[in-house]
Design a protein around this motif. Structure first.
Motif, PDB file in Angstrom:
ATOM      1  N   LEU A  65       0.827  -1.203   0.000  1.00 11.63           N
ATOM      2  CA  LEU A  65       0.000   0.000   0.000  1.00 11.63           C
ATOM      3  C   LEU A  65       0.862   1.254   0.000  1.00 11.63           C
ATOM      4  O   LEU A  65       1.897   1.305   0.665  1.00 11.63           O
ATOM      5  CB  LEU A  65      -0.904   0.017   1.242  1.00 11.63           C
ATOM      6  N   LEU A  77      -7.301  -0.826   4.768  1.00 11.09           N
ATOM      7  CA  LEU A  77      -7.027  -1.999   3.932  1.00 11.09           C
ATOM      8  C   LEU A  77      -6.379  -3.116   4.740  1.00 11.09           C
ATOM      9  O   LEU A  77      -6.759  -4.286   4.601  1.00 11.09           O
ATOM     10  CB  LEU A  77      -6.141  -1.592   2.756  1.00 11.09           C
ATOM     11  N   CYS A 129      -2.959   0.251  -4.201  1.00  5.17           N
ATOM     12  CA  CYS A 129      -3.042  -1.065  -3.563  1.00  5.17           C
ATOM     13  C   CYS A 129      -2.641  -2.131  -4.577  1.00  5.17           C
ATOM     14  O   CYS A 129      -3.229  -2.217  -5.662  1.00  5.17           O
ATOM     15  CB  CYS A 129      -4.467  -1.309  -3.074  1.00  5.17           C
TER      16      CYS A 129
END
Length: 269
Positions: A65, A77, A129
């Motif tokens: 990330l 996330l 991501c």
């Protein structure tokens, strides 16, 4: 007896690594973290990493990330994927011809769910991501944004092939969210590994966009990550290079090698 799965989880806001490149090893996987050089104005780290691996080496799962504005989107996330770890492990126990397809469908179901989208609307900032899974002699990836993934092998390098996919700008998950659009934009794919030693490298842009940007040349990146047998030394060296070049942005790397004993596809002639 219940299997113990290897897990590594980190968010840059928890441990910044300013002025201090660091590497960690989890089985064959190397995680390198660097928050930037304070002499260049670095004062935060908004990257994140989440890694799972099968203890017997059957597969590796990694999420990388690169958030901006705040680390809130990276935190969401990591928290979300950690909550799905049991289902991810179950999916990766399926035959490889099913596992990648069902894992991608599962991730899409999470990211497009109203519960997840509602959490994203409460965030400040968003994140690129990148997911990658090695299973048997195949590599699968799923990417939103501009993180980079490389598959490094001498046969591929001889033909000028290094990167899987490409960096895509103006795609994020978070307050600005591709999955909140009428049509979500992301990249995914599968590649067969070549016979012999394959080196897999995931990195945020802080490794590439520094100084003279030498590692934006994939041939130089190939040499940097394959020049030594010890991959942890390679990761430490490139992150030290970022520090010495007064890198201001965070640089995070996940790298591992896999020795594939299966012959790759060859033309009949």
């Amino acid at each position: 007896m219940e299997q113990t799965w290897n897990k590594f989880s980190w968010i840059g806001s928890e441990e910044l690594y300013l002025d201090h490149p660091a590497t960690s090893r989890m089985n064959r996987m190397i995680i390198g973290r660097y928050g930037g050089n304070t002499a260049a104005g670095a004062d935060k780290n908004e990257d994140g990493v989440y890694v799972l691996s099968e203890p017997d080496g059957g597969w590796e799962f990694a999420m990388l990330l690169d958030a901006h504005h705040t680390a809130e989107s990276a935190e969401l996330l990591v928290r979300t994927i950690n909550g799905e770890a049991g289902e991810i492990i179950r999916l990766l126990s399926l035959p490889v011809q099913q596992a990648f397809r069902e894992l991608e469908a599962h991730l899409l179901s999470i990211f497009q769910s109203e519960a997840f989208l509602g959490q994203c609307r409460q965030l400040t900032g968003e994140t690129a991501c990148l997911f990658c899974v090695r299973m048997e002699n195949y590599l699968w990836w799923f990417s939103v944004g501009d993180n980079s993934l490389y598959l490094l092998h001498p046969e591929l390098a001889a033909r000028g092939q290094y990167a899987l996919g490409q960096r895509n700008y103006y795609e994020w998950i978070g307050f600005v969210n591709t999955f909140a659009q009428p049509v979500a934009c992301y990249s995914s794919g599968i590649r067969e590994l070549r016979q012999g030693r394959n080196v897999i490298v995931m990195t945020t842009d802080g490794l590439l966009e520094v100084g003279a940007r030498l590692l934006e040349d994939p041939r130089r990146l190939y040499e940097a990550f394959t020049g030594r047998e010890d991959l942890e030394e390679c990761v430490a060296e490139v992150l030290t290079g970022v520090h010495e070049q007064l890198g201001r942005d965070s640089a995070t790397v996940v790298a591992w090698s896999y020795d594939n004993d299966k012959a790759g596809a060859m033309p009949s002639d």
